[in-house]
Design an enzyme around this catalytic site. Structure first.
Site, PDB file in Angstrom:
ATOM      1  N   ARG A   1     -37.890 -22.903  -3.492  1.00 31.71           N
ATOM      2  CA  ARG A   1     -38.819 -22.372  -4.467  1.00 31.71           C
ATOM      3  C   ARG A   1     -38.416 -22.495  -6.133  1.00 31.71           C
ATOM      4  O   ARG A   1     -39.137 -22.594  -6.957  1.00 31.71           O
ATOM      5  CB  ARG A   1     -39.333 -20.849  -4.133  1.00 31.71           C
ATOM      6  CG  ARG A   1     -40.152 -20.792  -2.718  1.00 31.71           C
ATOM      7  CD  ARG A   1     -40.259 -19.118  -2.634  1.00 31.71           C
ATOM      8  NE  ARG A   1     -41.061 -18.562  -3.531  1.00 31.71           N
ATOM      9  CZ  ARG A   1     -42.397 -18.706  -3.674  1.00 31.71           C
ATOM     10  NH1 ARG A   1     -42.828 -19.258  -2.558  1.00 31.71           N
ATOM     11  NH2 ARG A   1     -43.251 -18.175  -4.649  1.00 31.71           N
TER      12      ARG A   1
ATOM     13  N   ASP B   1     -42.702 -14.137 -11.600  1.00 30.46           N
ATOM     14  CA  ASP B   1     -41.781 -13.414 -12.469  1.00 30.46           C
ATOM     15  C   ASP B   1     -41.064 -12.446 -11.846  1.00 30.46           C
ATOM     16  O   ASP B   1     -40.065 -11.824 -12.569  1.00 30.46           O
ATOM     17  CB  ASP B   1     -43.059 -12.724 -13.369  1.00 30.46           C
ATOM     18  CG  ASP B   1     -43.658 -13.617 -14.249  1.00 30.46           C
ATOM     19  OD1 ASP B   1     -44.839 -13.710 -15.091  1.00 30.46           O
ATOM     20  OD2 ASP B   1     -43.180 -14.975 -14.528  1.00 30.46           O
TER      21      ASP B   1
ATOM     22  N   GLU C   1     -21.573 -14.281  20.026  1.00 26.70           N
ATOM     23  CA  GLU C   1     -20.735 -13.394  19.122  1.00 26.70           C
ATOM     24  C   GLU C   1     -20.288 -13.891  17.798  1.00 26.70           C
ATOM     25  O   GLU C   1     -19.869 -13.124  16.982  1.00 26.70           O
ATOM     26  CB  GLU C   1     -19.667 -12.709  20.042  1.00 26.70           C
ATOM     27  CG  GLU C   1     -19.743 -12.399  21.174  1.00 26.70           C
ATOM     28  CD  GLU C   1     -21.096 -11.166  21.116  1.00 26.70           C
ATOM     29  OE1 GLU C   1     -21.090 -10.306  20.488  1.00 26.70           O
ATOM     30  OE2 GLU C   1     -22.077 -11.315  21.931  1.00 26.70           O
TER      31      GLU C   1
ATOM     32  N   PRO D   1     -23.600 -11.517   9.280  1.00 26.30           N
ATOM     33  CA  PRO D   1     -23.867 -10.273   8.775  1.00 26.30           C
ATOM     34  C   PRO D   1     -22.786  -9.724   8.080  1.00 26.30           C
ATOM     35  O   PRO D   1     -22.699  -8.776   7.081  1.00 26.30           O
ATOM     36  CB  PRO D   1     -23.874  -9.406  10.084  1.00 26.30           C
ATOM     37  CG  PRO D   1     -24.035 -10.214  11.336  1.00 26.30           C
ATOM     38  CD  PRO D   1     -23.708 -11.701  10.944  1.00 26.30           C
TER      39      PRO D   1
HETATM   40  C1  4H7 Z   1     -22.879 -15.019  12.828  1.00 25.25           C
HETATM   41  C2  4H7 Z   1     -22.010 -14.010  13.501  1.00 25.25           C
HETATM   42  C3  4H7 Z   1     -27.217 -13.313  10.033  1.00 25.25           C
HETATM   43  C4  4H7 Z   1     -24.077 -15.039  13.019  1.00 25.25           C
HETATM   44  C5  4H7 Z   1     -22.539 -12.938  14.397  1.00 25.25           C
HETATM   45  C6  4H7 Z   1     -27.051 -13.733  11.620  1.00 25.25           C
HETATM   46  C7  4H7 Z   1     -27.566 -11.163  10.844  1.00 25.25           C
HETATM   47  C8  4H7 Z   1     -27.188 -11.968   9.924  1.00 25.25           C
HETATM   48  C9  4H7 Z   1     -24.830 -14.286  14.054  1.00 25.25           C
HETATM   49  C10 4H7 Z   1     -24.109 -13.295  14.534  1.00 25.25           C
HETATM   50  C11 4H7 Z   1     -27.160 -12.720  12.367  1.00 25.25           C
HETATM   51  C12 4H7 Z   1     -27.619 -11.660   8.505  1.00 25.25           C
HETATM   52  C13 4H7 Z   1     -25.174 -12.978  16.717  1.00 25.25           C
HETATM   53  C14 4H7 Z   1     -23.719 -11.098  15.862  1.00 25.25           C
HETATM   54  C15 4H7 Z   1     -25.858 -11.966  17.531  1.00 25.25           C
HETATM   55  C16 4H7 Z   1     -24.923 -10.236  16.646  1.00 25.25           C
HETATM   56  C17 4H7 Z   1     -26.275  -9.882  18.456  1.00 25.25           C
HETATM   57  C18 4H7 Z   1     -26.272 -14.279  14.129  1.00 25.25           C
HETATM   58  N1  4H7 Z   1     -27.366 -11.617  12.116  1.00 25.25           N
HETATM   59  N2  4H7 Z   1     -24.572 -12.366  15.683  1.00 25.25           N
HETATM   60  N3  4H7 Z   1     -25.188 -10.796  17.764  1.00 25.25           N
HETATM   61  N4  4H7 Z   1     -27.574 -10.371   8.230  1.00 25.25           N
HETATM   62  N5  4H7 Z   1     -27.127 -12.896  13.990  1.00 25.25           N
HETATM   63  O1  4H7 Z   1     -27.586 -12.484   7.463  1.00 25.25           O
END
Ligand code: 4H7
Length: 225
Positions: free
Chosen positions: A153, A167, A115, A88
């Protein structure tokens, strides 16, 4: 394009490797997808790869050693791979980034669980941190699959000429509306212009509709054009 995936759930990837566009790309040897079970790189007999966070706060954190060893093993086999961590906190994936990634020869995708991973992996072993959007999912696997699909793709020959390169987004616009048989259903008709067979006029109409669609649904896309 070659993908190596580091994950605790390798079986999830059969969702994209067993059928559809990516499966065909693999058959044609335009793509390859390899999964690596991170637990195989555990340093204890219980096959743990996680531990509690320093500083407390609950949850578990993926440890440095198994990830680092797995990346090293992949790099022995694959010269010149770009290591991507799906998280994230990453740079947001868009069409421009998808095209940029499709020009690389190999991607190693690290899928986080719990986490997330020890920060020292991000500092030392990761080339790019990428997010598929501003929301949380339970693991990096679905993110990796989204990235693999979007990037694949773009590889010449992966899509049939029917599917062609969409496109949409190439010119920064949403798609135009689509219609198929029947010509009339429940009082709703197909726009007349699509029935008269004048392709040049149809193309103009479709571009207009794409612009209108974008203005109505995603005006933010017009600003960055
Ligand atoms: C890395 C760090 C990608 C991956 C934390 C992965 C959203 C995205 C994850 C976490 C992802 C995105 C583990 C944090 C699960 C939250 C409940 C895996 N979430 N998570 N926790 N936006 N989750 O690309």
């Amino acid at each position: 394009m070659h993908f190596d995936i580091i994950t605790l759930f390798p079986k999830m990837f059969s969702a994209i490797t067993d059928e559809g566009v990516i499966a065909r790309g693999i058959k044609k040897s335009l793509l390859s997808v390899n999964t690596w079970q991170l637990r195989d790189f555990s340093v204890n007999k219980y096959r743990n790869i996680d531990a509690p966070p320093y500083g407390g706060g609950g949850g578990m954190v993926m440890q440095v050693k198994p990830i680092r060893d797995c990346i090293s093993k992949i790099k022995q086999k694959t010269i010149n791979t770009t290591v991507v961590y799906l998280s994230p906190q990453g740079e947001k994936l868009d069409n421009k980034l998808v095209v940029e990634l499709s020009e690389l020869e190999s991607l190693t995708l690290l899928c986080g669980r719990y986490e997330g991973i020890d920060e020292r992996v991000i500092e030392n072993d990761i080339d790019r941190e990428i997010s598929i959007g501003d929301y949380v999912i339970s693991g990096g696997e679905l993110g990796a699959m989204v990235l693999i699909d979007a990037v694949s793709r773009q590889i010449p020959g992966v899509l049939g000429n029917q599917e062609s390169l969409n496109d949409s987004f190439v010119d920064g616009l949403l798609d135009y509306p689509h219609y198929t048989r029947p010509e009339k259903i429940d009082g709703q008709s197909v726009p007349e212009i699509l029935l008269n067979g004048h392709q040049a006029k149809i193309n103009v109409w479709r571009t207009e509709q794409a612009e209108r669609n974008t203005y109505k649904k995603r005006p933010d896309l017009l600003k960055s054009r």
